[in-house]
Design a protein around this motif. Structure first.
Motif, PDB file in Angstrom:
ATOM      1  N   MET A  30      -1.521   4.879  42.869  1.00  0.00           N
ATOM      2  CA  MET A  30      -0.122   4.579  42.584  1.00  0.00           C
ATOM      3  C   MET A  30       0.488   5.684  41.716  1.00  0.00           C
ATOM      4  SD  MET A  30      -0.006   0.489  41.868  1.00  0.00           S
ATOM      5  CE  MET A  30      -0.489  -0.671  43.137  1.00  0.00           C
ATOM      6  N   SER A  31       1.831   5.761  41.735  1.00  0.00           N
ATOM      7  CA  SER A  31       2.537   6.773  40.946  1.00  0.00           C
ATOM      8  C   SER A  31       2.284   6.566  39.457  1.00  0.00           C
ATOM      9  CB  SER A  31       4.039   6.689  41.231  1.00  0.00           C
ATOM     10  OG  SER A  31       4.746   7.524  40.343  1.00  0.00           O
ATOM     11  N   LYS A  32       2.174   7.694  38.741  1.00  0.00           N
ATOM     12  CA  LYS A  32       1.995   7.640  37.305  1.00  0.00           C
ATOM     13  C   LYS A  32       3.315   7.846  36.579  1.00  0.00           C
ATOM     14  CE  LYS A  32      -2.791   9.288  37.390  1.00  0.00           C
ATOM     15  NZ  LYS A  32      -3.736  10.329  36.901  1.00  0.00           N
ATOM     16  N   HIS A  33       4.414   7.962  37.332  1.00  0.00           N
ATOM     17  CA  HIS A  33       5.714   8.254  36.731  1.00  0.00           C
ATOM     18  C   HIS A  33       6.667   7.092  36.974  1.00  0.00           C
ATOM     19  CE1 HIS A  33       4.357  12.332  36.023  1.00  0.00           C
ATOM     20  NE2 HIS A  33       3.984  12.404  37.295  1.00  0.00           N
ATOM     21  N   PRO A  34       6.721   6.133  36.059  1.00  0.00           N
ATOM     22  CA  PRO A  34       7.599   4.982  36.254  1.00  0.00           C
ATOM     23  C   PRO A  34       9.065   5.374  36.178  1.00  0.00           C
ATOM     24  CG  PRO A  34       6.674   4.963  34.052  1.00  0.00           C
ATOM     25  CD  PRO A  34       5.974   6.067  34.797  1.00  0.00           C
ATOM     26  N   ASP A  60      13.392   1.310  42.781  1.00  0.00           N
ATOM     27  CA  ASP A  60      12.730   0.321  41.940  1.00  0.00           C
ATOM     28  C   ASP A  60      12.793   0.788  40.492  1.00  0.00           C
ATOM     29  OD1 ASP A  60      12.045  -1.316  44.054  1.00  0.00           O
ATOM     30  OD2 ASP A  60      10.116  -0.316  44.385  1.00  0.00           O
ATOM     31  N   ILE A  61      13.142  -0.116  39.595  1.00  0.00           N
ATOM     32  CA  ILE A  61      13.224   0.198  38.171  1.00  0.00           C
ATOM     33  C   ILE A  61      12.069  -0.496  37.463  1.00  0.00           C
ATOM     34  CG2 ILE A  61      14.606  -0.048  36.077  1.00  0.00           C
ATOM     35  CD1 ILE A  61      15.750   1.931  38.074  1.00  0.00           C
ATOM     36  N   HIS A  62      11.289   0.289  36.710  1.00  0.00           N
ATOM     37  CA  HIS A  62      10.106  -0.247  36.023  1.00  0.00           C
ATOM     38  C   HIS A  62      10.322  -0.390  34.521  1.00  0.00           C
ATOM     39  CE1 HIS A  62       8.769   2.270  39.557  1.00  0.00           C
ATOM     40  NE2 HIS A  62       8.483   1.036  39.926  1.00  0.00           N
ATOM     41  N   GLY A  63      11.437   0.132  34.038  1.00  0.00           N
ATOM     42  CA  GLY A  63      11.813   0.014  32.645  1.00  0.00           C
ATOM     43  C   GLY A  63      13.305   0.240  32.533  1.00  0.00           C
ATOM     44  N   LEU A  64      13.914  -0.216  31.452  1.00  0.00           N
ATOM     45  CA  LEU A  64      15.365  -0.134  31.317  1.00  0.00           C
ATOM     46  C   LEU A  64      15.758   0.270  29.909  1.00  0.00           C
ATOM     47  CD1 LEU A  64      18.219  -0.705  32.531  1.00  0.00           C
ATOM     48  CD2 LEU A  64      17.969  -3.059  31.700  1.00  0.00           C
ATOM     49  N   PHE A 113       3.908  -2.104  34.284  1.00  0.00           N
ATOM     50  CA  PHE A 113       4.659  -2.893  35.261  1.00  0.00           C
ATOM     51  C   PHE A 113       4.567  -2.271  36.640  1.00  0.00           C
ATOM     52  CE2 PHE A 113       8.492  -4.062  37.575  1.00  0.00           C
ATOM     53  CZ  PHE A 113       8.531  -5.428  37.402  1.00  0.00           C
ATOM     54  N   LEU A 114       4.638  -0.940  36.715  1.00  0.00           N
ATOM     55  CA  LEU A 114       4.544  -0.237  37.991  1.00  0.00           C
ATOM     56  C   LEU A 114       3.215  -0.479  38.665  1.00  0.00           C
ATOM     57  CD1 LEU A 114       5.286   1.987  40.106  1.00  0.00           C
ATOM     58  CD2 LEU A 114       4.535   3.676  38.415  1.00  0.00           C
ATOM     59  N   ASN A 115       2.149  -0.501  37.876  1.00  0.00           N
ATOM     60  CA  ASN A 115       0.806  -0.570  38.437  1.00  0.00           C
ATOM     61  C   ASN A 115       0.262  -1.992  38.552  1.00  0.00           C
ATOM     62  OD1 ASN A 115       0.615   2.245  38.766  1.00  0.00           O
ATOM     63  ND2 ASN A 115       0.019   2.517  36.618  1.00  0.00           N
ATOM     64  N   GLN A 116       1.115  -2.973  38.351  1.00  0.00           N
ATOM     65  CA  GLN A 116       0.663  -4.368  38.500  1.00  0.00           C
ATOM     66  C   GLN A 116       0.261  -4.665  39.954  1.00  0.00           C
ATOM     67  OE1 GLN A 116       3.844  -6.856  37.063  1.00  0.00           O
ATOM     68  NE2 GLN A 116       3.227  -6.643  34.929  1.00  0.00           N
TER      69      GLN A 116
END
Length: 264
Positions: A1-5, A47-51, A261-264
């Protein structure tokens, strides 16, 4: 999976360039990808993983019930003398650059931005429903509090009768942190010096929030959610203090939580 949220960063349609660039940089150096969110573009398809809910214009008071209305460093900041001196030098070096960029590219935050209010309340609700990490900066902290049922002091000038109200990107305001709070664990200090650009502040707390920092006159400087992993609002602007490691750690924690959150 991407490491860049992906970290969504809200702001106004007009102005806000300096805040965006400094926030983009603060997220980038921690391994995140900042995505600008403004009313004219609406909520992005990404997709947004943080705000990050950024600073800016006052929030329309119809959203809440209003009651209307030293030194750069001190021994309370538990760092070595050498480290204090290095932070001081870094601040001296960075401040003219930060001040100039903000003056060149920011517009006045006066007035109400109805479209931005609507966008941010919508995206904040979505973020809370999804459980993604959230950082509110200045106006953003106030918006979190209002969304969860709290109110604001619409004008905090009455709190500054014995000392002048500070308004500067320079870290000249001392705030004390609640021990064992998430913010305390991030900053690793009981008191810190921060900047100040606001004229409003949290009054009554929203549901499930707690106050985790105040300045000496009692004005609320930070809030966080009692049960969420990372829902934090700070009244100051950490993006304008890249020279101060504890302030960078706020964005580091945000990106770390977004990566989870991205890697859940």
């Amino acid at each position: 999976m991407s490491k860049h949220p992906n970290i969504g960063v809200t702001g106004p349609d007009k102005g806000g360039q300096a805040a965006w660039w400094f926030t983009w940089f603060a997220i980038f150096i921690q391994g995140g990808r900042a995505i600008r969110i403004r009313p004219k573009e609406g909520i992005p398809d990404d997709d947004i993983h943080g705000l990050v809910i950024g600073g800016g214009a006052d929030i329309n008071p119809t959203y809440y019930r209003s009651d209307e209305v030293k030194d750069l460093l001190s021994e309370d900041q538990d760092v070595s003398g050498l480290r204090q001196f290095l932070i001081y030098l870094a601040t001296i070096f960075f401040f003219p650059f930060i001040y100039l960029i903000r003056k060149m590219f920011s517009t006045s935050a006066a007035g109400i931005d109805k479209e931005r209010d609507e966008l941010e309340f919508t995206i904040l609700k979505q973020a809370l429903d999804k459980g993604i990490p959230i950082l509110g900066i200045c106006r953003g902290a106030q918006l979190i509090n209002i969304h969860l049922g709290g109110t604001l002091h619409g004008d905090i000038s009455n709190y500054y009768t014995e000392q002048p109200q500070v308004k500067t990107v320079w870290p000249k305001k001392k705030v004390r942190l609640a021990v064992e709070s998430t913010l305390h664990r991030i900053l690793e200090h009981q008191s810190v010096w921060v900047n100040a650009l606001h004229n409003q502040a949290v009054d009554t707390l929203g549901s499930d929030l707690e106050i985790v920092a105040r300045e000496e006159n009692g004005v609320v400087q930070a809030i966080e959610h009692k049960s969420r992993d990372f829902v934090l609002g700070v009244q100051w602007h950490p993006e304008y203090m890249p020279q101060i490691p504890p302030q960078r750690r706020i964005f580091k924690k945000l990106v770390e939580e977004a990566r989870k959150f991205l890697n859940q």
